[in-house]
Design an enzyme around this catalytic site. Structure first.
Site, PDB file in Angstrom:
ATOM      1  N   GLU A 155      56.325  36.924  31.143  1.00  0.00           N
ATOM      2  CA  GLU A 155      55.319  36.820  30.364  1.00  0.00           C
ATOM      3  C   GLU A 155      55.687  37.081  28.733  1.00  0.00           C
ATOM      4  OE1 GLU A 155      51.182  37.266  32.764  1.00  0.00           O
ATOM      5  OE2 GLU A 155      51.868  38.687  31.510  1.00  0.00           O
ATOM      6  N   MET A 193      39.675  39.580  29.560  1.00  0.00           N
ATOM      7  CA  MET A 193      38.900  39.286  30.585  1.00  0.00           C
ATOM      8  C   MET A 193      37.500  38.897  30.730  1.00  0.00           C
ATOM      9  SD  MET A 193      41.234  40.452  32.241  1.00  0.00           S
ATOM     10  CE  MET A 193      40.914  40.366  34.098  1.00  0.00           C
ATOM     11  N   ARG A 227      28.785  40.769  32.422  1.00  0.00           N
ATOM     12  CA  ARG A 227      30.266  41.421  33.069  1.00  0.00           C
ATOM     13  C   ARG A 227      31.292  40.335  32.710  1.00  0.00           C
ATOM     14  NH1 ARG A 227      32.521  41.803  37.822  1.00  0.00           N
ATOM     15  NH2 ARG A 227      31.090  40.326  38.631  1.00  0.00           N
ATOM     16  N   LEU A 252      35.490  32.427  27.753  1.00  0.00           N
ATOM     17  CA  LEU A 252      34.778  31.750  26.618  1.00  0.00           C
ATOM     18  C   LEU A 252      33.948  30.698  27.002  1.00  0.00           C
ATOM     19  CD1 LEU A 252      38.102  32.517  24.385  1.00  0.00           C
ATOM     20  CD2 LEU A 252      35.887  33.764  24.735  1.00  0.00           C
ATOM     21  N   GLY A 270      47.775  45.518  26.498  1.00  0.00           N
ATOM     22  CA  GLY A 270      48.291  44.751  25.288  1.00  0.00           C
ATOM     23  C   GLY A 270      49.876  44.672  25.382  1.00  0.00           C
ATOM     24  N   ASN A 282      51.328  41.886  26.243  1.00  0.00           N
ATOM     25  CA  ASN A 282      51.681  40.449  25.779  1.00  0.00           C
ATOM     26  C   ASN A 282      51.728  40.641  24.439  1.00  0.00           C
ATOM     27  OD1 ASN A 282      52.380  38.540  27.702  1.00  0.00           O
ATOM     28  ND2 ASN A 282      50.860  39.764  28.856  1.00  0.00           N
ATOM     29  N   HIS A 314      48.398  33.220  31.989  1.00  0.00           N
ATOM     30  CA  HIS A 314      47.768  33.547  33.142  1.00  0.00           C
ATOM     31  C   HIS A 314      48.947  34.068  34.168  1.00  0.00           C
ATOM     32  CE1 HIS A 314      45.007  33.461  36.677  1.00  0.00           C
ATOM     33  NE2 HIS A 314      46.196  32.659  37.190  1.00  0.00           N
ATOM     34  N   ASN A 324      45.854  30.645  26.274  1.00  0.00           N
ATOM     35  CA  ASN A 324      45.821  31.828  27.109  1.00  0.00           C
ATOM     36  C   ASN A 324      47.213  32.115  27.873  1.00  0.00           C
ATOM     37  OD1 ASN A 324      44.528  33.946  28.713  1.00  0.00           O
ATOM     38  ND2 ASN A 324      44.388  32.292  30.319  1.00  0.00           N
TER      39      ASN A 324
HETATM   40  C1  GRF Z   1      48.795  39.568  31.943  1.00  0.00           C
HETATM   41  O1  GRF Z   1      49.127  39.756  33.274  1.00  0.00           O
HETATM   42  C2  GRF Z   1      48.082  38.429  31.803  1.00  0.00           C
HETATM   43  O2  GRF Z   1      48.683  37.350  32.389  1.00  0.00           O
HETATM   44  C3  GRF Z   1      46.484  38.411  32.150  1.00  0.00           C
HETATM   45  O3  GRF Z   1      46.224  39.846  31.861  1.00  0.00           O
HETATM   46  C4  GRF Z   1      47.466  40.706  31.805  1.00  0.00           C
HETATM   47  C5  GRF Z   1      47.397  41.329  30.376  1.00  0.00           C
HETATM   48  O4  GRF Z   1      48.363  42.360  30.217  1.00  0.00           O
HETATM   49  N1  GRF Z   1      45.960  37.417  31.722  1.00  0.00           N
HETATM   50  P1  GRF Z   1      48.710  42.952  28.948  1.00  0.00           P
HETATM   51  O5  GRF Z   1      47.256  43.515  28.460  1.00  0.00           O
HETATM   52  O6  GRF Z   1      49.190  41.890  27.938  1.00  0.00           O
HETATM   53  O7  GRF Z   1      49.543  43.976  29.163  1.00  0.00           O
END
Ligand code: GRF
Length: 207
Positions: free
Chosen positions: A179, A95, A66, A98, A15, A17, A114, A112
């Site tokens: 990010e 993960m 899964r 959708l 979490g 981000n 990535h 999203n």
């Molecule tokens: C990030 O690296 C994002 O790019 C990917 O999953 C990770 C999530 O990290 N989709 P967090 O849970 O936000 O720390």
């Protein structure tokens, strides 16, 4: 006062981000409110981070598959997000892929992040894919979500150099820092109505 723009944030992990976006909301850098945080993982850090901030947070069991939600789980995710009057669904380390009903329920309103410069290295552990491939520059991408995997129109990208002594972990850690800068900026621009999409091209009306 006009109604605030409402975010629904979905994640399966740490979490970090989510925390970056929540900090930007709290600092009024994103003109929005976080209406709901949902996870398919009961012990996910994203849920505890949200609860610490008194943001409504909920675990929804994903069902028997899964890599995607089963029909009942998908129905519940959609229902909770609709009840929370969410304007934008923000995937932050969610993960599961959708599928149709979810995409139709929030058409062009799902984003999203990535951990690579798409279209290079879609899929899992993109930082490791980049390292194994030997690229000198990688980064992160914020994009709209469509029926493909990591494939929708690109909203923003930020580069991260690959260093000679990088491990997958050290590279992923530096990508995470990027990010945390990029995602709040992109979400803020969407909340302000500064983003328009023509085909695959996303135009920022102001910068
Ligand atoms: C990030 O690296 C994002 O790019 C990917 O999953 C990770 C999530 O990290 N989709 P967090 O849970 O936000 O720390």
């Amino acid at each position: 006062m006009s109604n605030p723009f409402r975010l629904g944030i979905l994640g399966s992990g740490k979490g970090s981000n989510f925390a970056a976006i929540a900090d930007a909301v709290a600092a009024a850098k994103i003109p929005a409110e976080i209406a709901a945080v949902l996870s398919d993982v009961e012990s996910a850090g994203i849920l505890s981070h949200a609860r610490e901030r008194k943001i409504p947070a909920r675990f929804i069991p994903p069902g028997k598959f899964r890599t995607k939600l089963d029909e009942e789980a998908e129905r519940q995710f959609i229902e909770v997000l609709r009840e929370a009057n969410v304007n934008l669904v923000v995937l932050a380390g969610f993960m599961r892929v959708l599928k149709g009903d979810f995409l139709h329920a929030f058409e062009n309103r799902i984003v999203n992040i990535h951990p690579s410069l798409l279209p290079s290295f879609p899929g899992l552990e993109a930082w490791k894919q980049a390292l194994d491939h030997g690229v000198k520059v990688t980064g992160c991408t914020v994009h709209f979500v469509d029926a493909g995997v990591d494939a929708g129109p690109i909203i923003g990208q930020q580069t991260v150099p690959v260093l000679e002594n990088d491990t997958p972990e050290s590279l992923h850690q530096r990508i995470r820092v990027a990010e945390h800068e990029l995602y709040p900026k992109c979400v803020a621009a969407i909340a302000r109505g500064e983003i328009s999409v023509t085909g695959r091209r996303v135009i920022w009306k102001k910068n």
